[in-house]
Design an enzyme around this catalytic site. Structure first.
Site, short mmCIF file in Angstrom:
data_model
loop_
_atom_site.label_atom_id
_atom_site.label_comp_id
_atom_site.label_asym_id
_atom_site.label_seq_id
_atom_site.Cartn_x
_atom_site.Cartn_y
_atom_site.Cartn_z
N TYR A 284 0.67 -1.16 -0.01
CA TYR A 284 -0.13 -0.03 -0.01
C TYR A 284 0.82 1.15 0.08
O TYR A 284 1.40 1.87 0.98
CB TYR A 284 -0.88 -0.15 1.22
N TYR A 332 -0.74 4.11 -10.49
CA TYR A 332 -1.84 3.45 -11.46
C TYR A 332 -3.28 3.75 -10.75
O TYR A 332 -4.08 4.16 -11.84
CB TYR A 332 -1.44 1.86 -11.08
#
Ligand code: ZN
Lengths: 388, 128
Positions: A284, A332
């Site tokens: 993350y 992304y």
């Protein structure tokens, strides 16, 4: 009473993203969640009628499982709306494995959607009463950035980590994004460009921070036994672990050590593997410091050595340890709660379906979720058939 | 029935210019922010104390708004053994260092009422 043995007992049988990026002002978070759910179920050879376990969290929606169940027309016999920020979905995977293994449900749908990007400027964000009085707000931190910036500053002070080390993380993520047609930002990025970008909350610049995009994702989980009859190669849950020690950054005991130390220890023990056995890492990366902290706390390098570890393109395409091969939250997709996307990418890497960014021979992948301000930490280890 | 309201007690004490925190007789911890149970040992009897206001900067981030002066957000470790978020006043934001010794005072005109702020306190600790 001991926990059921979860190693290899359940498997991911379908994953999907919704439309990502910027979907426009006329679409809603729940639609992205449902779009992803439909696609993930189709990949699994199942449909909404098969779902009897529902796991979801949507920022700002306290009753997200009710909304999503009504929208999809599912009637779960097991529901889990655990909301621990961006780590929620990897937590849901752990909980789904427990629920399936104990017979509480057979087919679990983990689902998320957000229109964080399209929401900016249309005033949809709810503002309820604060859950706790804030002892931070009076100092005007820019949360969550400042929380991560304080951790980065402390890491730099204690270990000599530099802004160039942080920039290596952003550049590696961008290089992976260039290989992912679904990534939001794909143009080349250099370390100098990161260093020259505007400082938002020192030492973090705008290019040390994740994107704000729209996006949804879904993951379908079932028993290992049932998974073998479904169309896609099962991706087994080998181990999972959760831990959280604080919520507000001022209550984090040591800003250089996260509860990922504990969540990963649990996950490795259950899986019976260690960091050396892991072929690919999806974690993350809401901010560049996250990647450095988590690589340390997940055992890929010693505490304090994360900056050197990520240098020289080691986590970028062609590097010794590919990290965040989809381009991560930095390049992304990051709709506010990123944690379902590393899970989707880890699954695809194990299946060998990651296209141009596919790493060779991934049989064990580690995926790690973070929530709050380095607060909630959840680690899962996934493996292909050969790892059972 | 009105029970013990620690946040109200805290803000009332802050309003008198004190830097309040709680202590636990069970485990001798300093407790901050205020609450009704000790987060270390679970004791439910916490006592109010007044900090001497001396502390060390644990970490700092300087926020640079597009249209205003930069300002520091710090975490300060008070000598009594608790940590709080705050800011450092009277010196340029970029001059605040991790390890610097700071002294608290109560800013009665904070953006949402009285708040604790810190000023540089002469010497710095050679903290690593
Ligand atoms: Zn105590």
């Amino acid at each position: 009473m001991s926990l059921p043995d979860l190693r290899g007992a359940t498997a991911i049988v379908g994953v999907a993203e919704s439309d990502l990026g910027e979907v426009g002002p006329d679409r809603y978070a729940i639609e992205l969640a449902a779009q992803a759910a439909g696609a993930a179920l189709a990949e699994a050879g199942l449909n909404t009628r098969d779902v009897d376990g529902l796991f979801c969290a949507i920022a700002g929606r306290g009753m997200a499982p009710l909304d999503v169940a009504e929208y999809l027309g599912v009637r779960p016999r097991y529901t889990d709306g655990t909301m621990v920020g961006g780590s929620s979905f990897i937590s849901h995977l752990h909980h789904a494995a427990l629920a399936i293994t104990t017979g509480a449900c057979d087919v679990a749908l983990i689902v998320y959607g957000s229109t964080a990007r399209s929401d900016s400027g249309r005033g949809r964000l709810p503002s309820g009463p604060p859950e706790l009085p804030s002892y931070e707000a009076a100092y005007r931190p820019r949360m969550p950035i400042t929380g991560y910036a304080l951790a980065a500053a402390r890491h730099m002070h204690q270990y000599g980590t530099t802004r160039t080390h942080l920039a290596e993380v952003a550049v590696a993520a961008r290089r992976w994004a260039a290989l992912n047609p679904k990534a939001f930002v794909r143009d080349p990025l250099t370390i100098d460009e990161v260093l020259a970008s505007r400082i938002v909350s020192s030492p973090l610049s705008s290019l040390d921070c994740c994107l704000v995009t729209d996006g949804g994702g879904a993951v379908v989980v079932t028993s290992a036994e049932r998974a073998r009859d479904l169309p896609r190669p099962p991706v087994y849950l080998l181990g999972a672990g959760e831990a959280h020690w604080h919520r507000t950054i001022s209550q984090m005991p040591d800003l250089t050590v996260t509860a990922a130390t504990e969540s990963s220890t649990r996950a490795y023990a259950m899986a019976g593997v260690g960091p050396r056995d892991v072929d690919g890492v999806q974690l993350y990366d809401a901010f560049t410091i996250n990647t450095i902290l988590f690589l340390e706390d997940l055992g890929f390098c010693a505490k304090g050595e994360g900056g050197d570890f990520v240098s020289g393109g080691r986590i970028a395409p062609g590097g010794a340890l590919p990290v965040n091969t989809n381009g991560g939250g930095l390049s992304y997709c990051h709709p506010g709660m990123y944690g379902i996307f590393p899970l989707i990418e880890a699954t695809r890497q194990i299946r060998g379906e990651a296209g141009e960014r596919q790493q060779p021979g991934v049989s064990i992948a580690l995926t790690h979720g973070n929530g709050g301000q380095l607060s909630s930490q959840v680690t899962a280890i996934l493996g292909g058939q050969e790892t059972l | 029935m009105t029970g013990f309201a620690p946040h109200r007690e805290y803000t009332d004490r802050l309003g008198t210019g004190s830097v309040p925190y709680q202590t636990c007789d069970g485990c001798l911890s300093a407790v901050f922010p205020p609450r009704v149970i000790c987060p270390r040992c679970g004791a439910t009897e916490l006592r109010w104390s007044e900090s001497a206001g001396l502390g060390t900067v644990y970490s700092i981030s300087v926020i640079s708004p597009r249209d205003a002066l930069p300002y520091p957000v710090v975490l300060v470790d008070l000598d009594e053994g608790f940590r709080m978020m705050s800011t450092v006043v009277e010196i340029p934001a970029e001059d605040v260092r991790i390890g610097a010794r700071v002294r608290a005072r109560v800013d009665q005109d904070g953006p949402s009422g009285p708040r604790v702020v810190f000023a540089a306190e002469g010497r710095s600790e050679g903290e690593s």
